[in-house]
Design a protein around this motif. Structure first.
Motif, short mmCIF file in Angstrom:
data_model
loop_
_atom_site.label_atom_id
_atom_site.label_comp_id
_atom_site.label_asym_id
_atom_site.label_seq_id
_atom_site.Cartn_x
_atom_site.Cartn_y
_atom_site.Cartn_z
N LYS B 177 -17.33 5.91 -75.58
CA LYS B 177 -17.63 5.48 -74.12
C LYS B 177 -17.98 4.07 -73.90
N LYS B 180 -15.86 1.35 -74.67
CA LYS B 180 -15.00 1.16 -73.37
C LYS B 180 -15.72 0.64 -72.36
N ALA B 181 -16.84 1.02 -72.01
CA ALA B 181 -17.89 0.47 -70.93
C ALA B 181 -17.94 -1.25 -71.29
N MET B 183 -16.03 -3.07 -72.93
CA MET B 183 -14.52 -3.56 -73.07
C MET B 183 -14.08 -4.09 -71.57
N ALA B 184 -14.59 -3.03 -70.75
CA ALA B 184 -14.40 -3.02 -69.16
C ALA B 184 -15.31 -4.41 -68.63
N ARG B 185 -16.03 -4.88 -69.44
CA ARG B 185 -16.94 -6.01 -69.16
C ARG B 185 -16.38 -7.13 -69.90
N GLY B 186 -15.13 -7.09 -70.37
CA GLY B 186 -14.48 -8.13 -71.16
C GLY B 186 -14.89 -8.25 -72.49
N GLN C 51 -9.39 5.45 -66.18
CA GLN C 51 -9.30 4.55 -67.44
C GLN C 51 -8.01 3.93 -67.52
N ASN C 54 -7.41 -0.11 -65.58
CA ASN C 54 -7.49 -1.26 -66.04
C ASN C 54 -7.31 -1.29 -67.64
N LEU C 56 -7.77 0.70 -70.26
CA LEU C 56 -8.60 1.07 -71.31
C LEU C 56 -7.80 2.27 -72.12
N ARG C 82 -8.86 -6.69 -66.69
CA ARG C 82 -10.23 -6.10 -66.90
C ARG C 82 -11.19 -6.77 -65.87
N LEU C 87 -14.65 -1.64 -63.87
CA LEU C 87 -14.76 -0.18 -63.95
C LEU C 87 -16.21 0.27 -64.16
N PHE C 89 -18.34 3.35 -65.56
CA PHE C 89 -18.48 4.45 -66.08
C PHE C 89 -19.52 5.38 -65.64
N GLN C 90 -19.54 6.67 -65.81
CA GLN C 90 -20.60 7.59 -65.64
C GLN C 90 -21.96 7.06 -66.43
N MET C 161 -18.35 -9.65 -62.81
CA MET C 161 -17.09 -9.94 -63.03
C MET C 161 -16.13 -10.36 -61.76
#
Lengths: 280, 267, 287
Positions: B177, B180-181, B183-186, C51, C54, C56, C82, C87, C89-90, C161
């Motif tokens: 998790k 991935k988080a 990666m979502a920020r590049g 997910q 973007n 993932l 991305r 995104l 997350f929780q 971002m």
């Protein structure tokens, strides 16, 4: 009979010199009562919970659980056996890799003979309706199921009080319902006293009594109906009131004579019906 | 979904070997390793191989599961063989080709060492394939518990092992998790040289450590709330019992060692 | 930048004994400027779905088009996408790692290779969006903050971002009423004033009733309904059947209609209900 829990003029400070987390708390919980402690994050409600089974010891004042003073170090284990506690994060309180072994954990610590364990584990799991998962791995269960396993772990120790420290905060609505229903059933059927720490109004609305905590002090105490009538005060305390209580206030403002203390959809429907339902 | 990973290499079937007491299995595995080191002839290795094969049949484990355990070791095995072959220069010469000098003793040593290494791995694999990690940790704890007298923390060690087993899936899921988080920020975990990649791990490792510490704190408090106060006066739900099966297994191992000894004397 | 999903399916651990299909045959189009709420039971596939948006997760079948471009195409630069599709997350506060709040928020823009000046500007803007005072908090350690503040720092980290589409997976989980309202009003402002397309996964029917322009209802890995809150929440029976329920106001409306009070069937917020009930009351009340 005497009260189950007596909190007498308790103050608590984490470190010397820091601001007190709790100040002059006075409250009593009667046997068989279901008391909700309501407060926003950082209000001191979790600190209060941890004082109730000697995880914390009051800086001032005394906490008496089932007649035992939490300051008496020799009785700590008796107190914790009497007042079982479930915590917020379902993952961080399960010790074993198999459900039934986790339920056994408290029994092992109490030194219960091995041959007595299976029966107690089975009946504890049955009470939370998790028998079929006795041999499962905890990490495969849902959040609500994990919390029910945690409850079983406490039940097996045969406590007279269950303290739930925001046990539903990390669950989805159905998990929340499943856990609250389980504890309410234990409260009604087995007479187990419950202290339910929460920030969910709908949960507090189901309690016998609500204690509102704010900035380390008790801000208000009473039945849910009484407490939630004070809509503005509750909002000032960073809390809320049930939707129907808020709607009742709005309707009253508009001139409709709806009682201020409705809590649920059913009650609201009844009251509205009294005024508007076609008479036949 | 990382939830479904199988821990270690435990092969969950029911068998005579699976049902043995883990303590006995650990002791027998050590005995097996000693036995392997007593072997000095190819016939001896054949006997050991036969024993391993029979055990794997009794454990309901496909023989290839055992050989699979050797695969990651193939380089070390080859290296062991070659090092012994080329660098032991004593004994009668077999081949001399330029700087290559292979002796009889070198060859026999190369064979011995690689076979021993192979059986060592196969023997311990038999243990881990037939014993669940939690039973293994129980067994180790019980075997070490006589050392408590000398203040050796056997109970604590066992508790640590079982908590680690409990939290491995949780932490793996968390790693996924957080990765991935970020990666979502590049964040990029896949490209760059070694140093860049190591640096890229910081945003993953820091939150993971923070979370592990938070979990440890929570868990410690939850354990205390459930009256945990160390190993003293503690009873157990799972009690290890030595049964007839364990005696049979011990007898079989004694038989193996006897065979090897006798074979060593005769040949 | 519309997002289009064509028949998207995702199966975890395909081919193994643990194979599980999390979403199946999802067809969706998300237009610019929408405020979408994805609702569904735990395990209904909501998190898996978002997910995908973007890149993932890659669909095991089907296709995702972002601005007409195949997200999982060979030449597609997924890191660039991305950046456009943020995104959260929780429990995003668990991904904080830097020494200071400002550095943590700067992580994303830094990965984009922006100039120091631009990064600083973005950090300031992002902190303003989440109502954290720059002078007060920028140099503090994120680990010293309260839970609610940490969450806002984490959201700022994604906002820095400057995405066109913002996805939030249960942004209010575990927060108390005040914390929840603060996050939700922030998201609403981003949508209304910042022109950001918002996709929010939520368990609270009352929250989504107030905020969303469109709902996507998921059950057992499939999209079972989509429409405005008004269209969805009038279907009380369907929503109860998939164990989601409807906002309390919609439930009250349904109960009252059953009892014979003549109300429209598409009321779902307390305000709408108050208006309707007071109007009725005026009709019958003598004075």
């Amino acid at each position: 009979m005497d009260e189950r829990i007596k909190v007498d003029q308790v103050s608590f400070t984490y470190e010397e010199g820091a601001d007190p987390a709790l100040t002059s708390i006075d409250m009593k919980v009667q046997p068989g009562e279901f008391v909700a402690v309501l407060g926003h994050n950082g209000s001191g409600k979790s600190t209060l919970a941890k004082l109730l089974n000697a995880l914390y010891i009051p800086t001032e004042g005394a906490v008496i659980v089932c007649g035992l003073d939490t300051r008496d170090e020799s009785r700590v284990w008796d107190i914790r056996q009497q007042a079982g506690m479930i915590f917020q994060n379902p993952d961080n309180q399960i010790v074993a890799t198999v459900v039934k072994e986790d339920v056994a954990f408290g029994l092992e610590n109490l030194g219960v003979p091995t041959e007595d364990m299976p029966a107690r584990i089975e009946s504890a799991l049955a009470a939370v309706r998790m028998n079929e998962f006795a041999d499962s791995a905890p990490h495969m269960l849902s959040g609500g199921q994990k919390q029910r396993v945690a409850i079983a772990g406490i039940l097996a120790m045969e406590p007279s009080v269950i303290i739930a420290d925001e046990a539903t905060a990390m669950l989805d609505p159905s998990g929340r319902k499943e856990v609250l229903d389980t504890v309410r059933r234990l409260n009604r059927q087995k007479g187990i006293t419950v202290v339910w720490i929460t920030h969910f109004m709908e949960e507090a609305a189901q309690a016998d009594r609500v204690v509102v905590v704010n900035q380390g002090r008790i801000a208000r105490m009473g039945s849910p109906r009484e407490v939630f009538q004070h809509i503005d005060e509750m909002r000032d305390l960073h809390l809320d009131v049930p939707h129907m209580t808020a709607l009742a206030a709005e309707l009253r403002k508009g001139g409709m004579p709806i009682p201020q203390d409705v809590l649920t959809v059913e009650e609201m429907a009844q009251e509205v019906c009294k005024l508007l339902c076609p008479s036949d | 979904m990382l939830k479904n990973i199988t821990m270690g290499q435990y092969y969950p079937v029911d068998s005579f070997v699976h049902r043995l007491d883990p303590r006995i299995k650990i002791v027998l595995t050590i005995a097996f390793i000693v036995a392997v080191f007593m072997v000095h002839s190819l016939v001896g290795y054949a006997i050991v191989l036969g024993f391993v094969y029979l055990t794997s049949r009794m454990a309901n484990i496909p023989f290839r599961m055992l050989t699979k355990g050797l695969k990651p070791l193939r380089f070390i095995l080859v290296l062991t063989f070659l090092l012994n072959l080329f660098f032991s220069t004593e004994g009668t010469t077999l081949i001399r080709l330029g700087f290559i000098h292979i002796t009889h003793q070198g060859l026999s040593q190369a064979v011995h060492y690689s076979l021993r290494l192979m059986f060592l791995v196969v023997g311990t694999s038999l243990l881990t394939l037939t014993t669940s990690p939690i039973m293994l940790s129980d067994g180790i704890e019980m075997l070490l518990s006589p050392l408590k007298r000398f203040h050796f923390p056997a109970h604590e060690l066992g508790m640590m092992m079982s908590i680690a087993l409990r939290f491995i899936p949780t932490l793996l899921e968390e790693t996924d998790k957080i990765q991935k988080a970020q990666m979502a920020r590049g964040a990029d975990f896949e490209s760059g040289n070694l140093l860049q990649r190591a640096k890229a791990m910081v945003p993953l490792l820091v939150p993971l450590f923070v979370s592990a510490f938070r979990r440890a704190g929570d868990l410690a408090m939850a354990m205390e709330a459930r009256c945990y106060h160390g190993g003293e006066h503690r009873t157990r739900l799972r009690v290890l019992k030595i049964t007839q099966k364990d005696f049979i297994a011990c007898a079989a191992m004694a038989g193996l060692i006897l065979l090897i000894v006798v074979e060593g004397i005769i040949l | 930048m519309p997002i289009r999903l064509n028949n998207v399916t995702h199966t975890y651990s395909e081919g193994s004994a643990f194979q599980a299909t999390a979403i199946r045959g999802v067809n969706l189009t998300i237009e610019d400027g929408e405020f979408i709420a994805v609702i569904g039971h735990t395990g209904s596939g909501k998190s898996t779905l978002v997910q995908h948006l973007n890149g993932l997760l890659k669909p095991t079948d089907g296709q995702i088009l972002i601005d007409g471009e195949d997200l999982n195409g060979e030449k597609t630069d997924r890191r660039r996408i991305r950046q456009k599709v943020g995104l959260v997350f929780q429990y995003p506060e668990y991904q904080l790692f830097e020494e200071t709040v400002a550095k943590d928020i700067a992580f994303g823009p830094k990965n984009l290779g922006l100039s120091d000046e631009e990064i600083d500007q973005r950090v300031r803007r992002a902190m303003a969006h989440v109502h954290l005072d720059y002078d007060k908090y920028a140099e503090r350690s994120p680990f010293e903050l309260s839970g609610g503040q940490m969450r806002r720092v984490a959201i700022a980290g994604v906002l820095a971002m400057e995405p066109k589409v913002l996805i939030l997976d249960e942004p209010t989980a575990g927060l108390d009423p005040k914390g929840r309202d603060r996050i939700l009003s922030m998201v609403r402002d981003l949508h209304a004033q910042g022109g950001v397309t918002v996709i929010m996964v939520s368990h609270s029917m009352d929250d989504v009733a107030r905020l969303a322009t469109r709902l996507i209802v998921m059950s057992k890995g499939e999209v079972v309904a989509t429409g405005t809150p008004r269209e969805i929440f009038r279907q009380v029976e369907m929503m109860e059947k998939i164990h989601l329920g409807v906002p309390e106001a919609a439930k009250l409306c349904a109960v009252l209609r059953e009892k014979g009070i003549d109300l429209p069937d598409d009321l779902y917020t307390p305000d709408q209900l108050r208006e309707a009930l007071l109007a009725k009351w005026k009709e019958v009340s003598p004075c």
